[in-house]
Design a protein around this motif. Structure first.
Motif, PDB file in Angstrom:
ATOM      1  N   UNK A 109       0.857  -1.126  -0.164  1.00  0.00           N
ATOM      2  CA  UNK A 109      -0.100   0.123   0.189  1.00  0.00           C
ATOM      3  C   UNK A 109       0.838   1.399  -0.056  1.00  0.00           C
ATOM      4  N   UNK A 110       1.967   1.128   0.624  1.00  0.00           N
ATOM      5  CA  UNK A 110       2.914   2.154   0.432  1.00  0.00           C
ATOM      6  C   UNK A 110       3.326   2.465  -1.018  1.00  0.00           C
ATOM      7  N   UNK A 111       3.816   1.547  -1.809  1.00  0.00           N
ATOM      8  CA  UNK A 111       4.337   1.799  -3.274  1.00  0.00           C
ATOM      9  C   UNK A 111       2.827   2.278  -3.866  1.00  0.00           C
ATOM     10  N   UNK A 112       1.685   1.668  -3.454  1.00  0.00           N
ATOM     11  CA  UNK A 112       0.665   2.199  -4.593  1.00  0.00           C
ATOM     12  C   UNK A 112       0.426   3.681  -4.251  1.00  0.00           C
ATOM     13  N   UNK A 113       0.441   4.116  -3.071  1.00  0.00           N
ATOM     14  CA  UNK A 113       0.221   5.486  -2.716  1.00  0.00           C
ATOM     15  C   UNK A 113       1.108   6.301  -3.425  1.00  0.00           C
ATOM     16  N   UNK A 114       2.611   5.920  -3.542  1.00  0.00           N
ATOM     17  CA  UNK A 114       3.580   6.610  -4.128  1.00  0.00           C
ATOM     18  C   UNK A 114       3.203   6.911  -5.668  1.00  0.00           C
ATOM     19  N   UNK A 115       2.882   5.755  -6.269  1.00  0.00           N
ATOM     20  CA  UNK A 115       2.474   5.581  -7.491  1.00  0.00           C
ATOM     21  C   UNK A 115       1.216   6.565  -7.780  1.00  0.00           C
ATOM     22  N   UNK A 116       0.349   6.413  -7.026  1.00  0.00           N
ATOM     23  CA  UNK A 116      -0.913   7.385  -7.036  1.00  0.00           C
ATOM     24  C   UNK A 116      -0.142   8.905  -7.070  1.00  0.00           C
ATOM     25  N   UNK A 205      -6.586  -0.817   6.455  1.00  0.00           N
ATOM     26  CA  UNK A 205      -6.759   0.479   5.906  1.00  0.00           C
ATOM     27  C   UNK A 205      -5.788   0.671   4.748  1.00  0.00           C
ATOM     28  N   UNK A 206      -6.448   1.557   3.587  1.00  0.00           N
ATOM     29  CA  UNK A 206      -5.399   2.013   2.609  1.00  0.00           C
ATOM     30  C   UNK A 206      -4.889   3.355   3.131  1.00  0.00           C
ATOM     31  N   UNK A 207      -3.862   3.814   2.795  1.00  0.00           N
ATOM     32  CA  UNK A 207      -3.135   5.129   3.024  1.00  0.00           C
ATOM     33  C   UNK A 207      -4.470   6.167   2.844  1.00  0.00           C
ATOM     34  N   UNK A 208      -4.751   6.341   1.758  1.00  0.00           N
ATOM     35  CA  UNK A 208      -5.899   7.154   1.151  1.00  0.00           C
ATOM     36  C   UNK A 208      -6.992   7.226   2.205  1.00  0.00           C
ATOM     37  N   UNK A 209      -7.751   6.225   2.498  1.00  0.00           N
ATOM     38  CA  UNK A 209      -8.646   6.223   3.389  1.00  0.00           C
ATOM     39  C   UNK A 209      -8.206   6.594   4.879  1.00  0.00           C
ATOM     40  N   UNK A 210      -7.241   6.169   5.226  1.00  0.00           N
ATOM     41  CA  UNK A 210      -6.835   6.455   6.639  1.00  0.00           C
ATOM     42  C   UNK A 210      -6.658   8.375   6.726  1.00  0.00           C
ATOM     43  N   UNK A 211      -5.975   8.895   5.675  1.00  0.00           N
ATOM     44  CA  UNK A 211      -6.178  10.217   5.459  1.00  0.00           C
ATOM     45  C   UNK A 211      -7.455  10.807   5.333  1.00  0.00           C
ATOM     46  N   UNK A 212      -8.351  10.259   4.682  1.00  0.00           N
ATOM     47  CA  UNK A 212      -9.739  10.707   4.517  1.00  0.00           C
ATOM     48  C   UNK A 212     -10.584  10.696   5.904  1.00  0.00           C
ATOM     49  N   UNK A 213     -10.200   9.262   6.580  1.00  0.00           N
ATOM     50  CA  UNK A 213     -10.965   9.489   7.862  1.00  0.00           C
ATOM     51  C   UNK A 213     -10.592  10.471   8.954  1.00  0.00           C
ATOM     52  N   UNK A 214      -9.331  10.678   8.854  1.00  0.00           N
ATOM     53  CA  UNK A 214      -8.805  11.785  10.024  1.00  0.00           C
ATOM     54  C   UNK A 214      -8.937  13.088   9.765  1.00  0.00           C
TER      55      UNK A 214
END
Length: 294
Positions: A109-116, A205-214
């Motif tokens: 999920x870290x790799x995916x986030x960096x690719x995004x 949780x994906x990184x994006x979803x954690x960001x959205x939640x908080x």
């Protein structure tokens, strides 16, 4: 720091250049031919003496060559969510146009986030590589972390993609991990429910979803752990209650994160016991001070 003809151990990010070794980014340096210039005690000495007992890149051995210029994104601690946000992400965003080398063991999920984020990257397997040119980035300052958060707020995270169906008050459970989880968490759940706190487990949780939640959370209660790094995304003026096994747990790392986000940060330390447990009455007393109308 830029190095020409660098030999990189992609397992843990150790770099050799001529007679010098660099480890944990460029924080630790070791001279192979002048031992008097090396540290003789404390953290640097212990880290390097332990690492020197393992594999050291040999410039005379046959290695795979990486042509061009690269930035080092391999660090023994980058598996940690805390170090992802306080080191790797700020480094990457500072040099968004660079080509980054990352380790094979980095969570997917870290790799995916960096690719995004459209970061140019190459994932390396655990072997020795020869790099024509390699930049070892400096550890980011607190201002650098703040700039990376501001950049992502403006360019990645918006109010339109916030999590729905969640209360603004949450408790981060660590019951699925072995370290620093509250042994009597079940006893705390009625207290948390009374004050409107929803229980979340962030491991899947994906990184994006954690960001959205908080980004929509105003009150957080949690045992000391990496999930508290998400306080970076909370609205200004939010409240964080960190439950620590001891007052000095983590060298106050989340105190700094809360200060960066202008949050009210409080610490609750249980009465000393053989295991990590919190008296429900202590939690109720603190939450009552936060929510006196309940």
């Amino acid at each position: 720091m830029q190095i020409q003809q660098a030999y990189l151990d992609a397992q843990d990010g150790l770099v050799r250049s001529s007679d010098w070794l660099y480890f944990h980014g460029n924080h630790f340096r070791w001279n192979l031919i002048d031992p008097h210039s090396n540290p003789t005690n404390r953290e640097n000495f212990n880290r390097f003496t332990q690492r020197l007992s393992g594999r050291i890149p040999d410039p005379t051995a046959k290695t795979q060559r990486l042509s061009g210029h690269f930035h080092l994104g391999i660090h023994p601690h980058f598996h940690s969510y805390y170090h992802l946000w306080t080191e790797l992400i700020p480094q990457v965003l500072t040099q968004r146009g660079s080509h980054w080398l990352l380790p094979w063991w980095l969570p997917v999920n870290y790799i995916v986030f960096l690719q995004q984020l459209r970061i140019r990257l190459t994932v390396l397997h655990p072997r020795i590589f020869q790099c024509d040119s390699l930049t070892i980035p400096n550890k980011p300052s607190l201002q650098g972390i703040t700039r990376s958060v501001e950049y992502l707020r403006q360019n990645y995270l918006s109010s339109s993609n916030s999590c729905t169906g969640f209360t603004s008050r949450i408790y981060i459970s660590r019951r699925r991990v072995k370290r620093r989880h509250l042994q009597n968490e079940q006893e705390l759940l009625p207290v948390l429910d009374r004050y409107g706190y929803r229980i979340v487990e962030l491991e899947d949780w994906s990184i994006e979803r954690q960001m959205q939640l908080f980004s929509g959370v105003t009150h957080v209660v949690a045992p000391h752990g990496a999930g508290l790094t998400n306080a970076l995304w909370m609205p200004v003026g939010g409240k964080v209650l960190e439950i620590r096994p001891s007052y000095v747990s983590g060298d106050f790392c989340f105190s700094e994160i809360c200060a960066l986000s202008f949050l009210e940060h409080e610490v609750l330390v249980p009465t000393r016991r053989p295991t990590f447990q919190l008296e429900p009455a202590l939690l109720a007393e603190r939450l009552q001070s936060w929510h006196p109308k309940v």
